[in-house]
Scaffold this active site. Sequence first.
Site, short mmCIF file in Angstrom:
data_model
loop_
_atom_site.label_atom_id
_atom_site.label_comp_id
_atom_site.label_asym_id
_atom_site.label_seq_id
_atom_site.Cartn_x
_atom_site.Cartn_y
_atom_site.Cartn_z
N SER A 103 0.81 -1.22 0.00
CA SER A 103 0.00 0.00 0.00
C SER A 103 0.84 1.26 0.00
O SER A 103 0.32 2.36 -0.23
CB SER A 103 -0.95 0.00 1.20
OG SER A 103 -0.23 0.06 2.41
N LYS A 157 -6.40 5.63 7.71
CA LYS A 157 -5.19 6.31 7.26
C LYS A 157 -5.42 7.81 7.13
O LYS A 157 -4.61 8.64 7.58
CB LYS A 157 -4.72 5.73 5.94
CG LYS A 157 -4.18 4.30 6.06
CD LYS A 157 -3.79 3.73 4.70
CE LYS A 157 -3.20 2.33 4.86
NZ LYS A 157 -2.83 1.73 3.55
#
Length: 807
Positions: free
Chosen positions: A659, A702
């Site tokens: 990611s 996030k």
Amino acid sequence: MSSTALSASALYRACPPDDLPFETTASLEDGHGPFGQARAVEAIRFALGMKQPGHNLFVMGPPGTGRRTFVIDFVERAAAGRAAPSDWCYVYDFACAEKPRALQLPAGAGPRFAADLHQFVDDVQAAVGAAFSGEKYRAQRQAIEREFQEQQSEAFERVQNAARERGIRIMQTPGGMVFAPVENGEVLGPDEFNKLAPERQREIQSAVEAIGKLFQESMKDVPERLRASRERIRDLDRQVAAFAIERLVTELARRWHLIEDASSWIEALREDLARHYELLRPAPPDSEENPFHFALDGDEPGASRAHRRYAVNVFVSRDAHAGAPVVVEERPTYTRLVGKIEQRARFGALMTDFSLVRAGALQQANGGYLVLKAEQVLSEPFAWGALKEALQTRQARIVPLDQLYGLAQTVSLEPAPIPLDVKVVLVGTPRLYYLLSQLDPEFDDFFKVMAEFDDRTERTAAAGLEFAHVIGRIARADGLPPLSRDAVARVIEEASRQVEDSARLSTEIRRSADLVREAGHWAHERQADTIERADVEQAIERRAYRSGRLRERIQEEILRDTILVATEGERVGQINGLAVLAIGDSIFGRASRITARISPGSGGIVDIEREAELGGSLHSKGVMILAGYINARFATEVPAAFAATLAFEQSYGGIDGDSASSTELYALISALAEVPVRQCFAVTGSVNQFGEIQAIGGVNHKIEGFFDVCAARGLSGDQGVLIPAANVKHLMLRPRVIEAVRAGRFHVHAVETIDQGLAILTGREVGVAGDDGRFPAESINGRVVARLERFAEMRRKFARGADGETP
């Protein structure tokens, strides 16, 4: 606003309360079946309807989806519509005592059969006792005994007369019969005998020998006469006992003649009674039973041997009106699964008999359903093998472990196996199912049907209403106030956040149920009779606070510059990456500094995390993709003569996943082009070799993790996060983030390519190749190519000597 910047409306999909046609859940009926599990329900219904062997069911899915609760409820409803199966009893096998005989009886008949046999033994003992106490029996027995005594007396009288004629008297002493001479009516003692003339002594000795021989001849027939007398008495006893028993046995056989197993055993009982009628005779008042007899004492103090021998062990009994059995075994050990043979200590020895054979879960569920936790079955020694053997042989056989593995050297019981017809339902995780399917070649033969509970379902108006029925039922079951439709809407929104998808709802009802219960607590605190949206919000906030110690500690270290994360300024080869930490129930995002350094060389891209053995295989794959992108994009004309290093700064644990691969690529291109990256941004996203940004997980956490740092330092209006455009549908952000975006103080950009991200991060033209394949010189891509060309030229010059000759 940039074309990639998302509006506040794109960050959260609200549930309009108008889509919920009710005021509170008090007006809703209980939801039926599991939420959003149509596929699993169809599979369960199919498995329970299949009658062929092997179509047992494995129910799998994530915990919290209600898989086990629903399966048990579904099975119980299916069982209620079926007929109750047979009762099973164990009785004494008259042909082989070590192998108890199994009797199949109609449902509910087992206890009645046991009670009938107990009463039968009582009645038989009473009848036999009365018969043996009667005058007729006593007279007949006395006649036989008197006849024997007369025969004995006559034989002895003949010997006595012969001895008297020879002057010999027969006397009985403690040592036996003695023959003594008589003179003048007096028995001669040893002294007197020795004084007699030798001729007289020899005459007496001859007479004694003759009488002794005559006595022996007379007594030779005594054992035969005694045996004949006893046999006549036994015949008499058998006739008397048979006469007393016959009527009662016939009556017992008549009551159970329609049941084959019971009828055949009663006939065997009739024959055994004729051979062992003495068990039925009352013992004399002063007699004691042998304490070491093999049979055990019954449950009642002083139980007779007849009661023990002719008792019925009701092994499994059913309620004839209760339908098929459903057994949920929480701890499926070997003995709890297949049954056991108990033992009792008596006079220092362990003894057992057929009355101590106990049923296991398989026998209790016979004719119905058995629900087990797959993990529990596999963790208990020998349980999995025993379950497979029972399903394969279709028999429930009780074999103690010590006999199964040859550890016992003593004779024990071998109860007759019982035919097995049971539907087994295993509940476990998908990982366990696939492991069993791969590693156990017999697994697919026994569990042909799989029902998979999904962790999410499509979020539609109909699904929202179904969800409302489910949580309304939970509130009622737990004694909580009903939920308003605004509160239900908020719970639905949180269910979408749980699966990180605005178009889906979580089917892990346990988590939503816990949220409803916590909201009910806060409603109770304010003495309200309805759970409102504010109560749900408070429950979410307080839950985050309770589990937020570690998140706050990391943020504190960032704010104190112990952990270096910049939120302003520009730096070459430095960028903020985003990761998700999951520790227990606490899940949060955190920012990390990622750096790239470039130098001339031929070492390619060095992943410091991998070299330090901190990077996982997926992370290494992402770094290799970066190399593929750089070579294909910038090194088609000249070799990629550079050496680069990539590192997650202040990372002291393992790193895996791809990611951050786009983030690392941004840092690498920044270092190559010598173009600074704006530190007010953080980035997440995977990248492929064509520079396309791919979706990642944990996008909400996030974004919120970087937002919290920026908000703590003060929002400048420039800060934001770059995410993959493919993740926009997953956004369900917290209200604080949404309000900041709406006010223009924070930004969320959805990018599809590396070029889009570079333009936002650097504020410069990225550059598009012209017809000649060259990028504009001052564009980012042009600067990268130019620097690679310089590195290639430096390499060529280095490879040549000072005089221009190639060394």
